[in-house]
Motif scaffolding. Structure first.
Motif, PDB file in Angstrom:
ATOM      1  N   CYS A  75       0.833  -1.200   0.000  1.00 18.68           N
ATOM      2  CA  CYS A  75       0.000   0.000   0.000  1.00 18.68           C
ATOM      3  C   CYS A  75       0.868   1.250   0.000  1.00 18.68           C
ATOM      4  O   CYS A  75       2.069   1.203   0.332  1.00 18.68           O
ATOM      5  N   ASP A  76       0.255   2.375  -0.330  1.00 21.53           N
ATOM      6  CA  ASP A  76       0.990   3.630  -0.414  1.00 21.53           C
ATOM      7  C   ASP A  76       1.658   3.951   0.922  1.00 21.53           C
ATOM      8  O   ASP A  76       0.977   3.949   1.976  1.00 21.53           O
ATOM      9  N   PRO A  77       2.977   4.205   0.956  1.00 24.06           N
ATOM     10  CA  PRO A  77       3.700   4.433   2.226  1.00 24.06           C
ATOM     11  C   PRO A  77       3.129   5.579   3.039  1.00 24.06           C
ATOM     12  O   PRO A  77       3.116   5.524   4.271  1.00 24.06           O
ATOM     13  N   ARG A  78       2.647   6.629   2.390  1.00 21.90           N
ATOM     14  CA  ARG A  78       2.087   7.752   3.130  1.00 21.90           C
ATOM     15  C   ARG A  78       0.821   7.338   3.871  1.00 21.90           C
ATOM     16  O   ARG A  78       0.591   7.726   5.012  1.00 21.90           O
ATOM     17  N   HIS A  79       0.005   6.538   3.179  1.00 23.40           N
ATOM     18  CA  HIS A  79      -1.207   6.043   3.827  1.00 23.40           C
ATOM     19  C   HIS A  79      -0.841   5.122   5.003  1.00 23.40           C
ATOM     20  O   HIS A  79      -1.454   5.208   6.081  1.00 23.40           O
ATOM     21  N   VAL A  80       0.143   4.256   4.782  1.00 22.41           N
ATOM     22  CA  VAL A  80       0.569   3.323   5.847  1.00 22.41           C
ATOM     23  C   VAL A  80       1.062   4.103   7.059  1.00 22.41           C
ATOM     24  O   VAL A  80       0.716   3.777   8.202  1.00 22.41           O
ATOM     25  N   ALA A  81       1.860   5.164   6.838  1.00 23.29           N
ATOM     26  CA  ALA A  81       2.400   5.954   7.953  1.00 23.29           C
ATOM     27  C   ALA A  81       1.273   6.625   8.737  1.00 23.29           C
ATOM     28  O   ALA A  81       1.245   6.609   9.976  1.00 23.29           O
ATOM     29  N   ALA A  82       0.310   7.231   8.005  1.00 25.89           N
ATOM     30  CA  ALA A  82      -0.801   7.914   8.670  1.00 25.89           C
ATOM     31  C   ALA A  82      -1.675   6.916   9.426  1.00 25.89           C
ATOM     32  O   ALA A  82      -2.140   7.173  10.546  1.00 25.89           O
ATOM     33  N   HIS A  83      -1.913   5.765   8.774  1.00 26.03           N
ATOM     34  CA  HIS A  83      -2.736   4.712   9.367  1.00 26.03           C
ATOM     35  C   HIS A  83      -2.090   4.205  10.665  1.00 26.03           C
ATOM     36  O   HIS A  83      -2.755   4.020  11.703  1.00 26.03           O
ATOM     37  N   THR A  84      -0.770   3.977  10.599  1.00 25.26           N
ATOM     38  CA  THR A  84      -0.044   3.474  11.772  1.00 25.26           C
ATOM     39  C   THR A  84      -0.101   4.473  12.924  1.00 25.26           C
ATOM     40  O   THR A  84      -0.248   4.092  14.088  1.00 25.26           O
ATOM     41  N   ARG A  85      -0.016   5.742  12.601  1.00 23.26           N
ATOM     42  CA  ARG A  85      -0.074   6.767  13.654  1.00 23.26           C
ATOM     43  C   ARG A  85      -1.433   6.761  14.334  1.00 23.26           C
ATOM     44  O   ARG A  85      -1.532   6.900  15.544  1.00 23.26           O
ATOM     45  N   GLN A  86      -2.510   6.588  13.547  1.00 23.92           N
ATOM     46  CA  GLN A  86      -3.835   6.505  14.148  1.00 23.92           C
ATOM     47  C   GLN A  86      -3.928   5.313  15.108  1.00 23.92           C
ATOM     48  O   GLN A  86      -4.529   5.397  16.176  1.00 23.92           O
ATOM     49  N   HIS A  87      -3.327   4.205  14.704  1.00 26.52           N
ATOM     50  CA  HIS A  87      -3.312   3.024  15.586  1.00 26.52           C
ATOM     51  C   HIS A  87      -2.585   3.322  16.900  1.00 26.52           C
ATOM     52  O   HIS A  87      -3.060   2.955  17.992  1.00 26.52           O
ATOM     53  N   GLN A  88      -1.435   3.968  16.803  1.00 25.39           N
ATOM     54  CA  GLN A  88      -0.633   4.269  17.998  1.00 25.39           C
ATOM     55  C   GLN A  88      -1.409   5.180  18.959  1.00 25.39           C
ATOM     56  O   GLN A  88      -1.406   4.975  20.176  1.00 25.39           O
ATOM     57  N   ILE A  89      -2.076   6.188  18.380  1.00 25.81           N
ATOM     58  CA  ILE A  89      -2.831   7.123  19.207  1.00 25.81           C
ATOM     59  C   ILE A  89      -3.993   6.407  19.894  1.00 25.81           C
ATOM     60  O   ILE A  89      -4.285   6.647  21.077  1.00 25.81           O
TER      61      ILE A  89
END
Length: 485
Positions: A75-89
């Motif tokens: 998947c698009d790395p930018r989407h993965v980074a944003a998605h992962t941050r939402q998970h962490q929060i």
């Protein structure tokens, strides 16, 4: 607004079997929390904490699986980074809420805020980021670029709705970040408060210690001034008493000799009278005269009287000598000495006082040589040791002798397991003429002389004692006394 359970419908189905199953499990756990908050079922504090811990752990497992799935499909790395941050929060928000719940005394309103936030946040997360993830994976499976969309596809999803979902999801993400920042600020403030309390406690302890030291110094100054005044008085008294004591002693010595000569003369008279064999009337007259004078009693008693007088006079001499010593310790020659050796030589002198009363335990350390008057320090140690022996009333007696270096000098400790002394006695122990011994058994000058000797060596002497627990005398001496120059 009344808190309600998370209602699942077809909008939340992503078409990814593993992800949808995990979403169902997470929703079940969230709804269990909602039931507790809305009091649809009772749960103990331990069960609530277990529920929060399980929710956090399962969320992390689900998020890890999602992130691995996105990585595997590219998947698009930018989407993965944003998605992962939402998970962490999300996971961090549960951890913070758990901490707030414990810190605030386990109020249910914190759980209500958590449940309301998480259920709303999760719905927008699934409709926004998760649906975007599912769309990217579907396009990649179809051989299309992850982020490329056709206009019909965009219209099918509802562009305006999708934009709103993403905006609200971002809003909740910002709210979570704010909550985390507030929690971090609270933790930092709590740490600062704890730090401040610790510093205040440390400062208070330092002030109390300083006040105690000031009080101890004040007492030492008062004691020193009192000793100086009494020393001047003792010097004058000793001087005034010394002369009459001298001629009384001389006269008593002469009187002892004269009485001896008189009794010898009487014995010779009796012998000569018996040899002359005078008439019976004369002998009877002499017997009556002796009887009237009680000559036999006088002869036996006069010797005792003179002996007791000489003993009393010797005691007066000792008191005068001690008063002179107290008022002005003789200035012998200063020399360097090993105080372990001084202590050992003193033990030899007083051993007869100790050997039947106590076991002597030596705990000597390596000491620097100190400049001192060894004979005077031996007198100090002798006074303390004799007092220790006399204070021991039960068996087994024990006297511990310890020496060690201390602050550029030496420290000597003599500790016994004797009867100890009260606080009042310990406070007055160094006062001249103060004694707890029966009348005639002590002059009360031994410890005051010891105090004066230690003081003139630039040191200090201290006693710690409690009734029934023994006493501990501590003598501290500098390596180079100020008076030694």
């Amino acid at each position: 607004m009344m808190l309600e359970a998370f209602k699942w419908d077809r909008r939340y189905e992503l078409g990814l079997e593993q992800v949808d199953a995990q979403h169902h499990r997470l929703v079940d756990m969230l709804n269990a929390l909602v039931e507790v908050v809305t009091e649809q079922r009772h749960a103990s504090d331990e069960e609530i904490l277990d529920l929060l811990d399980g929710l956090e752990a399962y969320a992390r497992e689900h998020f890890s699986d999602e992130e691995m799935l996105m990585a595997d499909w590219g998947c698009d790395p930018r989407h993965v980074a944003a998605h992962t941050r939402q998970h962490q929060i999300f996971a961090e928000q549960i951890r913070v809420a758990r901490g707030e719940y414990l810190a605030a005394g386990r109020p249910r309103d914190i759980l209500e805020l958590l449940a309301s936030f998480v259920t709303t946040w999760l719905s927008f997360h699934i409709l926004g980021s998760d649906r975007d993830m599912a769309g990217q994976i579907a396009r990649i499976k179809a051989g299309q670029p992850a982020e490329r969309r056709s206009l019909p596809e965009h219209d099918q999803e509802g562009g305006a709705t999708r934009i709103l979902v993403e905006a609200i999801g971002r809003l909740y993400e910002l709210m979570a970040e704010r909550n985390l920042a507030l929690a971090a600020a609270r933790d930092e403030l709590a740490e600062l408060n704890a730090h401040l309390e610790q510093r205040v406690a440390e400062r208070t302890a330092e002030l109390q210690k300083a006040l105690a030291e000031v009080e101890r110094t004040r007492e030492q100054l008062l004691q020193s001034e009192k000793m100086s005044a009494i020393g001047q008085l003792a010097a004058g008294v000793a001087h005034e008493i010394n002369n009459p004591v001298g001629f009384v002693s001389s006269n008593l010595g002469s009187l002892q000799q004269y009485v001896g000569k008189l009794t010898d003369l009487i014995d010779r008279y009796d012998a000569r009278l018996a040899a002359l064999n005078p008439p019976e009337a004369v002998r009877e007259e002499i017997r009556q005269l002796k009887k009237q004078a009680d000559l036999d009693f006088l002869r036996s008693d006069i010797g005792d009287l003179l002996a007791e007088s000489m003993e009393g006079l010797d005691r007066v001499k000792k008191i005068v000598r001690d008063m002179k010593t107290f008022s002005h310790v003789d200035h012998a020659e200063w020399q360097e000495a090993d105080l372990n050796e001084v202590l050992e030589s003193t033990l030899t002198v007083v051993w007869h006082e100790l050997k039947y009363k106590a076991e002597v335990v030596r705990q000597y350390g390596e000491l620097p040589r100190v400049r001192c008057l060894p004979a005077q320090l031996s007198q100090v140690l002798m006074n303390i040791l004799v007092n220790a022996a006399q204070a021991i009333e039960r068996s087994p007696g024990r006297i511990v002798l310890a020496t060690r270096p201390h602050a550029g000098g030496v420290e000597l400790v003599i500790e016994d397991n004797g009867k100890g002394m009260s606080e009042d006695v310990a406070r007055r122990i160094f006062e001249p003429f103060f004694t707890t011994k029966p009348v005639g058994k002590g002059t009360g000058l031994g410890m005051s002389i010891s105090y004066e000797i230690v003081k003139r060596h630039g040191g200090e002497i201290r006693v710690d004692s409690r009734p029934g627990e023994g006493s501990r005398f501590t003598v501290r001496l500098p390596a180079e006394p100020p008076e030694a120059g």
